[in-house]
Motif scaffolding. Structure first.
Motif, PDB file in Angstrom:
ATOM      1  N   ALA A   1       0.811  -1.222   0.000  1.00  0.00           N
ATOM      2  CA  ALA A   1       0.000   0.000   0.000  1.00  0.00           C
ATOM      3  C   ALA A   1       0.842   1.268   0.000  1.00  0.00           C
ATOM      4  CB  ALA A   1      -0.930   0.003   1.205  1.00  0.00           C
ATOM      5  N   ASN A   2       0.374   2.253  -0.761  1.00  0.00           N
ATOM      6  CA  ASN A   2       0.991   3.574  -0.714  1.00  0.00           C
ATOM      7  C   ASN A   2       0.763   4.203   0.653  1.00  0.00           C
ATOM      8  OD1 ASN A   2       1.772   3.402  -3.414  1.00  0.00           O
ATOM      9  ND2 ASN A   2      -0.147   4.319  -4.134  1.00  0.00           N
ATOM     10  N   ARG A   3       1.611   5.123   0.977  1.00  0.00           N
ATOM     11  CA  ARG A   3       1.468   5.814   2.255  1.00  0.00           C
ATOM     12  C   ARG A   3       0.153   6.601   2.267  1.00  0.00           C
ATOM     13  NH1 ARG A   3       6.234   9.569   4.897  1.00  0.00           N
ATOM     14  NH2 ARG A   3       5.356   9.673   7.012  1.00  0.00           N
ATOM     15  N   ASP A   4      -0.579   6.528   3.359  1.00  0.00           N
ATOM     16  CA  ASP A   4      -1.864   7.227   3.545  1.00  0.00           C
ATOM     17  C   ASP A   4      -2.982   6.670   2.670  1.00  0.00           C
ATOM     18  OD1 ASP A   4      -0.647   8.948   5.389  1.00  0.00           O
ATOM     19  OD2 ASP A   4      -0.068  10.353   3.801  1.00  0.00           O
ATOM     20  N   GLU A   5      -2.775   5.519   2.017  1.00  0.00           N
ATOM     21  CA  GLU A   5      -3.857   4.907   1.238  1.00  0.00           C
ATOM     22  C   GLU A   5      -4.901   4.308   2.182  1.00  0.00           C
ATOM     23  OE1 GLU A   5      -6.457   3.947  -1.034  1.00  0.00           O
ATOM     24  OE2 GLU A   5      -4.709   4.583  -2.214  1.00  0.00           O
TER      25      GLU A   5
ATOM     26  N   VAL B   1      -5.622  -3.157  -1.993  1.00  0.00           N
ATOM     27  CA  VAL B   1      -4.820  -2.339  -2.896  1.00  0.00           C
ATOM     28  C   VAL B   1      -4.196  -3.226  -3.977  1.00  0.00           C
ATOM     29  CG1 VAL B   1      -4.325  -0.632  -1.108  1.00  0.00           C
ATOM     30  CG2 VAL B   1      -2.734  -2.544  -1.469  1.00  0.00           C
TER      31      VAL B   1
ATOM     32  N   ARG C   1       0.399  -1.632  -7.474  1.00  0.00           N
ATOM     33  CA  ARG C   1       0.912  -0.253  -7.523  1.00  0.00           C
ATOM     34  C   ARG C   1       0.659   0.516  -6.232  1.00  0.00           C
ATOM     35  NH1 ARG C   1      -0.717   1.776 -13.653  1.00  0.00           N
ATOM     36  NH2 ARG C   1       0.500   0.188 -14.783  1.00  0.00           N
ATOM     37  N   GLY C   2      -0.074  -0.086  -5.305  1.00  0.00           N
ATOM     38  CA  GLY C   2      -0.250   0.542  -4.001  1.00  0.00           C
ATOM     39  C   GLY C   2      -1.530   1.325  -3.816  1.00  0.00           C
ATOM     40  N   GLY C   3      -2.308   1.543  -4.899  1.00  0.00           N
ATOM     41  CA  GLY C   3      -3.558   2.272  -4.780  1.00  0.00           C
ATOM     42  C   GLY C   3      -4.750   1.332  -4.699  1.00  0.00           C
ATOM     43  N   ARG C   4      -5.931   1.916  -4.597  1.00  0.00           N
ATOM     44  CA  ARG C   4      -7.156   1.124  -4.510  1.00  0.00           C
ATOM     45  C   ARG C   4      -7.271   0.180  -5.702  1.00  0.00           C
ATOM     46  NH1 ARG C   4     -11.581   2.005  -1.457  1.00  0.00           N
ATOM     47  NH2 ARG C   4     -10.838   4.117  -0.979  1.00  0.00           N
TER      48      ARG C   4
END
Length: 320
Positions: free
Chosen positions: A214-218, A223, A226-229
């Protein structure tokens, strides 16, 4: 004059613009999901394309389409072999579109209100039995994506979620201590659903490895790489691959798991109202299709066990 058969038909520019204004209303004001808005757009552009292909003397803007024109369109689609269910959905899209036009003072009345699609045989949704699902869920994955996919499958089956509901889940929607989940369903209606023991364990395994992806603050619960939803299409593809790797022998998709959830719950409880609430159906008539599935199961039991149902000379599989 009619269009040449080889000439491609495209909707008129003013119709496209009007439809896009309506779609913006659905997404920004009514807060409908991307999937629902896409279905509305598809249906309305289908009708606008048909309208543009008509005799030039009869071409008019979609906002000026009358009841007779809608009936001609419905008859044309029916002759194409389109199912009554699809036609009913297209008419529903038209009714919503004209309700908005009346509100915007761009139409005096809703010409689609009294039109109903021809009925077609009701098809029952396919389901997996509990043993099949248990066998699929038994293998344990070790890589983060496999752990995530297992958690998604468990949650689909445990809580009867729609695809759009699962991908829109945030971390804050989940209460593992209480075994509950807050869901925003169709029409932005919220409901709370239980999360079963197996699903909770699978989600806990996923939460332990989620920070590696997960991306930071996601905020999204699930996810992508790529770390996003995660995107709905990604979920569909991953479920197909997940089932293939386990030798499922059939296509696995989110709605199959939702159907299986509803059917197994109804078979065990017989409580149609509870199943309606858990599925987030506004109309219990939508939920009643699962009573047909339940009856099929009961009919099979009857045929195998009842003395008056068995063929002469046959014996039941198991004595009481």
């Amino acid at each position: 004059m009619p269009k040449h058969p080889d000439e491609p038909t495209v909707p008129r520019a003013q119709d496209i613009a009007l439809i896009e204004r309506f779609i913006a209303h659905l997404t920004h004001e009514r807060r409908l999901s991307e999937h629902t808005a896409r279905a509305y757009r598809h249906d309305l552009l289908q009708i606008a394309t048909w309208l543009a292909a008509q005799d030039q003397r009869e071409v008019r803007s979609i906002e000026r389409l009358d009841e007779a024109g809608i009936r001609r369109y419905t008859a044309w689609r029916h002759r194409q072999g389109v199912s009554g269910q699809t036609l009913q959905r297209e008419l529903s899209s038209l009714r919503g579109f004209y309700r908005w036009l009346v509100r915007e003072n761009q139409a005096l009345a809703n010409p689609a209100v009294g039109i109903r699609a021809p009925k077609s045989p009701r098809t029952l949704p396919h389901t997996l039995d509990a043993d099949q699902l248990g066998a699929l869920l038994e293998p344990v994955d070790d890589d983060p994506l496999g752990i995530r996919d297992t958690a998604m499958v468990e949650l689909f089956y445990s809580s009867g979620l729609r695809l759009a509901e699962l991908v829109s889940l945030d971390l804050g929607d989940l209460d593992l201590s209480e075994g509950e989940l807050g869901v925003i369903g169709k029409g932005s209606k919220g409901r709370r659903v239980p999360v079963g023991r197996k699903a909770r364990a699978a989600i806990e395994r996923w939460l332990a490895v989620r920070p590696t992806l997960a991306n930071r603050d996601e905020r999204a619960l699930f996810v992508s790489l790529r770390g996003g939803r995660i995107h709905p299409r990604t979920v569909e593809k991953r479920l197909e691959r997940w089932a293939l790797e386990r030798g499922a022998g059939q296509h696995l998709h989110p709605h199959l798991l939702r159907h299986s959830f509803a059917t197994h719950l109804l078979e065990s409880s017989g409580d149609l109202r509870a199943v309606q609430e858990l599925l987030g159906h506004a109309n219990i008539g939508t939920t009643q299709i699962y009573t047909h599935l339940d009856f099929q199961h009961l009919a099979q039991v009857y045929d195998q066990a009842h003395p008056r149902a068995r063929k002469k000379g046959s014996k039941p599989d198991e004595q009481p």
